[in-house]
Motif scaffolding. Structure first.
Motif, PDB file in Angstrom:
ATOM      1  N   GLU A  20      82.305 -11.900  74.950  1.00 39.79           N
ATOM      2  CA  GLU A  20      82.468 -11.282  76.263  1.00 39.79           C
ATOM      3  C   GLU A  20      83.925 -11.282  76.686  1.00 39.79           C
ATOM      4  O   GLU A  20      84.716 -12.125  76.250  1.00 39.79           O
ATOM      5  N   THR A  21      84.283 -10.348  77.553  1.00 36.06           N
ATOM      6  CA  THR A  21      85.614 -10.321  78.148  1.00 36.06           C
ATOM      7  C   THR A  21      85.677 -11.348  79.280  1.00 36.06           C
ATOM      8  O   THR A  21      84.671 -11.973  79.631  1.00 36.06           O
ATOM      9  N   GLU A  22      86.844 -11.473  79.888  1.00 37.78           N
ATOM     10  CA  GLU A  22      87.008 -12.383  81.015  1.00 37.78           C
ATOM     11  C   GLU A  22      86.100 -12.002  82.179  1.00 37.78           C
ATOM     12  O   GLU A  22      85.694 -12.852  82.968  1.00 37.78           O
ATOM     13  N   ASN A  23      85.791 -10.704  82.291  1.00 39.83           N
ATOM     14  CA  ASN A  23      84.943 -10.217  83.386  1.00 39.83           C
ATOM     15  C   ASN A  23      83.454 -10.319  83.084  1.00 39.83           C
ATOM     16  O   ASN A  23      82.624  -9.877  83.863  1.00 39.83           O
ATOM     17  N   GLY A  24      83.124 -10.881  81.911  1.00 39.02           N
ATOM     18  CA  GLY A  24      81.726 -11.050  81.561  1.00 39.02           C
ATOM     19  C   GLY A  24      81.076  -9.844  80.931  1.00 39.02           C
ATOM     20  O   GLY A  24      79.857  -9.806  80.753  1.00 39.02           O
ATOM     21  N   GLN A  25      81.869  -8.847  80.548  1.00 43.23           N
ATOM     22  CA  GLN A  25      81.307  -7.668  79.905  1.00 43.23           C
ATOM     23  C   GLN A  25      81.195  -7.906  78.396  1.00 43.23           C
ATOM     24  O   GLN A  25      82.107  -8.446  77.763  1.00 43.23           O
ATOM     25  N   ILE A  26      80.072  -7.505  77.835  1.00 40.32           N
ATOM     26  CA  ILE A  26      79.782  -7.802  76.432  1.00 40.32           C
ATOM     27  C   ILE A  26      80.535  -6.847  75.508  1.00 40.32           C
ATOM     28  O   ILE A  26      80.443  -5.630  75.641  1.00 40.32           O
ATOM     29  N   GLY A 211      92.530  -9.823  95.386  1.00 42.96           N
ATOM     30  CA  GLY A 211      91.862 -10.140  96.640  1.00 42.96           C
ATOM     31  C   GLY A 211      91.764  -8.954  97.577  1.00 42.96           C
ATOM     32  O   GLY A 211      92.025  -7.803  97.196  1.00 42.96           O
ATOM     33  N   LYS A 212      91.386  -9.231  98.814  1.00 41.94           N
ATOM     34  CA  LYS A 212      91.218  -8.178  99.806  1.00 41.94           C
ATOM     35  C   LYS A 212      92.568  -7.592 100.201  1.00 41.94           C
ATOM     36  O   LYS A 212      93.555  -8.300 100.367  1.00 41.94           O
ATOM     37  N   TYR A 288      85.903  -9.706  93.622  1.00 39.53           N
ATOM     38  CA  TYR A 288      85.199 -10.302  94.748  1.00 39.53           C
ATOM     39  C   TYR A 288      83.684 -10.144  94.678  1.00 39.53           C
ATOM     40  O   TYR A 288      82.965 -10.612  95.567  1.00 39.53           O
ATOM     41  N   ARG A 289      83.154  -9.482  93.635  1.00 37.76           N
ATOM     42  CA  ARG A 289      81.705  -9.339  93.509  1.00 37.76           C
ATOM     43  C   ARG A 289      81.319  -8.992  92.084  1.00 37.76           C
ATOM     44  O   ARG A 289      82.128  -8.500  91.297  1.00 37.76           O
ATOM     45  N   SER A 290      80.053  -9.247  91.753  1.00 37.56           N
ATOM     46  CA  SER A 290      79.501  -8.851  90.460  1.00 37.56           C
ATOM     47  C   SER A 290      79.142  -7.368  90.506  1.00 37.56           C
ATOM     48  O   SER A 290      79.020  -6.788  91.588  1.00 37.56           O
ATOM     49  N   PRO A 291      78.964  -6.745  89.339  1.00 35.41           N
ATOM     50  CA  PRO A 291      78.551  -5.337  89.353  1.00 35.41           C
ATOM     51  C   PRO A 291      77.164  -5.177  89.966  1.00 35.41           C
ATOM     52  O   PRO A 291      76.295  -6.032  89.793  1.00 35.41           O
ATOM     53  N   MET A 292      76.978  -4.098  90.700  1.00 34.37           N
ATOM     54  CA  MET A 292      75.674  -3.808  91.293  1.00 34.37           C
ATOM     55  C   MET A 292      74.835  -3.032  90.281  1.00 34.37           C
ATOM     56  O   MET A 292      75.356  -2.225  89.512  1.00 34.37           O
ATOM     57  N   CYS A 293      73.536  -3.284  90.281  1.00 32.63           N
ATOM     58  CA  CYS A 293      72.665  -2.536  89.373  1.00 32.63           C
ATOM     59  C   CYS A 293      72.373  -1.166  89.989  1.00 32.63           C
ATOM     60  O   CYS A 293      72.525  -0.970  91.199  1.00 32.63           O
TER      61      CYS A 293
END
Length: 375
Positions: A20-26, A211-212, A288-293
């Motif tokens: 996985e990447t740092e962002n958790g993508q496979i 960040g924001k 700031y958030r996980s991907p939305m389904c």
């Protein structure tokens, strides 16, 4: 299993765990035989080390200190896990692994093309870029193949180029659903590729801020549609492409920017690009958030989309994207797995689902339950 650095990897090795990447993508699933393309992809994303199944053909490399090893899963005769989902099967296929590399190189080509326009004021011939993007799009025979592919290749740490490539292909799919002719589909796809070109003039420390944004920084971001139009206005391209760059953040109720236009003054291609743009952004991970389904995104569109987006375009998109995932496996917010068995036309984000014990639930009648992931 043993741990190997990226530089020690060789074709023929088999992964003992997914990469996985740092962002958790496979990038690569477990129990996958590595190819030269997959190894290059792992190195491109600067993955420092991965777990490899211990086999005789791996002994020539010098492994690092081994980690605790779970038992590797058996391979099916087809090379795919026998009980895997559609998405898992797709990710393990040879075609998908090759197309991951094609996607990466296409992203780099788009980057080179856009930078050439912005920094060298070049008059670019877009035929090759459009041809390569169309070829990748046509390699996906169904809508679910396309959207699963775009979701699965996420992980490019990039705020412009990969997103623009995704928007181009999603826009073309929407154009298909609207029964556009081939010329308009090409124009729409190119509009998607170029819609965010103005962001290349936004300072990177603002564009890639984790960040924001401050109010001042957001005001700077909001300038990118005008920047994009100014960059493209002298290019020898369809005027709808230039208008898409300028108007893709306008909204039908006048709440958009940069000009606060309303539905009757927003170019139709810009309105389609706007939907693809928001969908891709919401299904991508952010700091700031996980991907939305997809069903969460459909729910967001249902809450405010009918005021902000062209009625025909948003209805067409939502009906088709929901239908794309009918019969898929999903996870509810309480952790239970289910099958999506029937759509509610008046509440597309809340379909009827069947749990593994064969119990059926109409999510439109259960305000506390919703789909959080597709599997």
């Amino acid at each position: 299993m043993k741990i190997y650095s990226a530089e020690q990897l060789k074709p023929g090795m088999t992964t003992a765990a997914r990469v996985e990447t740092e962002n958790g993508q496979i990038l690569v699933l477990e129990n996958t035989e590595l190819t030269s393309r997959l190894i290059n992809r792992i190195r491109f994303y600067r993955i420092p080390e991965i777990a490899i199944v211990e086999e005789e053909n791996n002994e020539s490399a010098e492994p690092n200190e081994p980690a605790a090893a779970p038992a590797p899963q058996p391979k099916a005769e087809t090379g795919l896990l026998q009980n895997s989902t559609f998405s898992q099967k797709m990710k393990q296929s040879v075609a998908f692994k090759h197309q991951q590399i094609d996607y990466l190189f296409l992203t780099e080509k788009l980057k080179s093309c856009l930078q050439d326009i912005v920094h060298n004021n070049s008059d670019v011939n877009f035929d090759e870029l459009l041809s390569l993007t169309s070829e990748l799009f046509r390699s996906k025979k169904t809508a679910i193949e396309l959207f699963d592919f775009l979701y699965s290749v996420r992980g490019v740490n990039d705020s412009v180029y990969a997103h623009s490539l995704n928007v181009a292909m999603i826009s073309r799919m929407i154009g298909r659903w609207l029964h556009m002719d081939s010329h308009d589909l090409d124009v729409l796809m190119l509009a998607g590729l170029l819609h965010d070109i103005g962001k290349l003039l936004i300072p990177e420390e603002i564009l890639n801020k984790p960040g924001k944004l401050t109010d001042e920084e957001f005001q700077e971001i909001k300038k990118h549609p005008r920047y994009g139009y100014d960059i493209l206005k002298n290019q020898n391209i369809d005027s709808r492409i230039k208008k898409a760059a300028l108007m893709h953040h306008e909204r039908c109720d006048g709440s958009g920017y940069p000009s606060g236009l309303t539905e009757d003054t927003i170019d139709s291609f810009a309105q389609i690009i706007a939907i693809a743009d928001v969908y891709d952004a919401m299904t991508a991970a952010r700091s700031y958030r996980s991907p939305m389904c997809p069903f969460q995104v459909i729910g967001c569109f249902e809450k405010e989309g009918f005021q902000k987006y062209h009625t025909r375009y948003i209805l067409t998109f939502l009906q088709h994207i929901a239908s794309t995932y009918q019969n898929c496996r999903a996870i509810l917010n309480d952790g239970r797995a289910c099958n999506i068995i029937m759509l509610n036309n008046s509440a597309l984000s809340q379909p009827i689902v069947q749990l593994d014990d064969n119990t059926c639930i109409d999510l439109s009648t259960q305000s506390s339950l919703y789909i959080t992931a597709l599997i």
